[in-house]
Design a protein around this motif. Sequence first.
Motif, PDB file in Angstrom:
ATOM      1  N   HIS A 117     -74.555  21.648 -69.443  1.00  0.00           N
ATOM      2  CA  HIS A 117     -75.260  22.098 -68.236  1.00  0.00           C
ATOM      3  C   HIS A 117     -75.552  23.605 -68.279  1.00  0.00           C
ATOM      4  O   HIS A 117     -76.649  24.034 -67.901  1.00  0.00           O
ATOM      5  CB  HIS A 117     -74.451  21.738 -66.994  1.00  0.00           C
ATOM      6  N   ARG A 127     -78.452  24.229 -70.795  1.00  0.00           N
ATOM      7  CA  ARG A 127     -79.749  23.790 -70.263  1.00  0.00           C
ATOM      8  C   ARG A 127     -80.284  24.793 -69.238  1.00  0.00           C
ATOM      9  O   ARG A 127     -81.471  25.112 -69.223  1.00  0.00           O
ATOM     10  CB  ARG A 127     -79.616  22.402 -69.635  1.00  0.00           C
ATOM     11  N   ASP A 128     -79.375  25.287 -68.391  1.00  0.00           N
ATOM     12  CA  ASP A 128     -79.790  26.293 -67.398  1.00  0.00           C
ATOM     13  C   ASP A 128     -80.257  27.574 -68.085  1.00  0.00           C
ATOM     14  O   ASP A 128     -81.261  28.183 -67.682  1.00  0.00           O
ATOM     15  CB  ASP A 128     -78.617  26.621 -66.455  1.00  0.00           C
TER      16      ASP A 128
END
Length: 338
Positions: free
Chosen positions: A164, A167-168
């Motif tokens: 996560h 991806r951010d």
Amino acid sequence: MSDSSLLFMAGANTVEEQRARWERKRSRTAKELLETEHKYLRQLDLVVTFFVTILKAKGTLKPAVLETIFGPLESIYSASHVLSLHLERGNLGPGLENFCQNLELYGHYAENLEQANKTLKEQLRKKKSFRRFKKLQETRPQFQGRKLEDLLPLPLQRLHQYKHFLRDLLENTSPDSADYQKLAKAVKSISEVSQWIQDTVHKRENSLQLLRVQKLLKGQKTQVLTPGRWYIREGWLLVVPSKGEELKRRMFFLFSDIFIATKPCHPLHPLNSNKLACQAVYLLHQCVVDKVFGHTQSQGGLLSLSFPHKTLLLMSSDQQDINDWYWSLTAAVRQLKA
């Protein structure tokens, strides 16, 4: 100043604003990644320092047993320590590029985790000295009430967080940035390892389901534990007899290649009162599934399962249940015939 010049300046400002927003979000995410990496390292350090290192020195457990319980945890700790140093210096791209070379450690750790927990339980049961040592270490203030069993799954939880965070970071990095390709590659690598771990967990859960059903069945005549077989679902259905007899309530088990019909053993049987007797095993590649009724908002429904030498009529008073069975059976048969 001409209108075209004003539009150009407005467009340039919009692009700059977008870049500034990206940079703010990227900085926040990078900061959070570093803070959580430090926390993760402190937690791993508890296991490495107070368990692995001391147990190796004391010789309480054999080296092979230590390896089974802790796997590549020390190497995972070292890789994260190096990553944190890169992050502290702001070397995000190179740091992640280097870290991704160690991602296979997480896959191997996941594959070993079930055996690690099993071996840990065995050693705690067998070795009084290890039980005392574990209890003493866990009472240290650094552990804050956490047990070794709470700390062992941390690498898998952290891998999920990495996915996560990265991806951010990628979403808030300009495509023409020097870090963009390195981040894109890191996201791909972590996604691949995450999928590997998910597949490992899925296979493990499936094996447990097959074993559970095997133990439910009386005797060993019906072999549920077969390589390549996947558990899909189970439940009670009413069998509609071909002649004017009463409906028979039976427990059915659906797998990727077979459909098993069972009935409960006699409740007073001295050995098998809680087991099921296998009545028939149907091969799904020979099956044709039809919904006889249950298409509308009626109560319940009826399925027809046609095999070369047998037709099964299965009924349920719960329409959702019969619909779920229909779709599960249809999908399993379609998959086999594909």
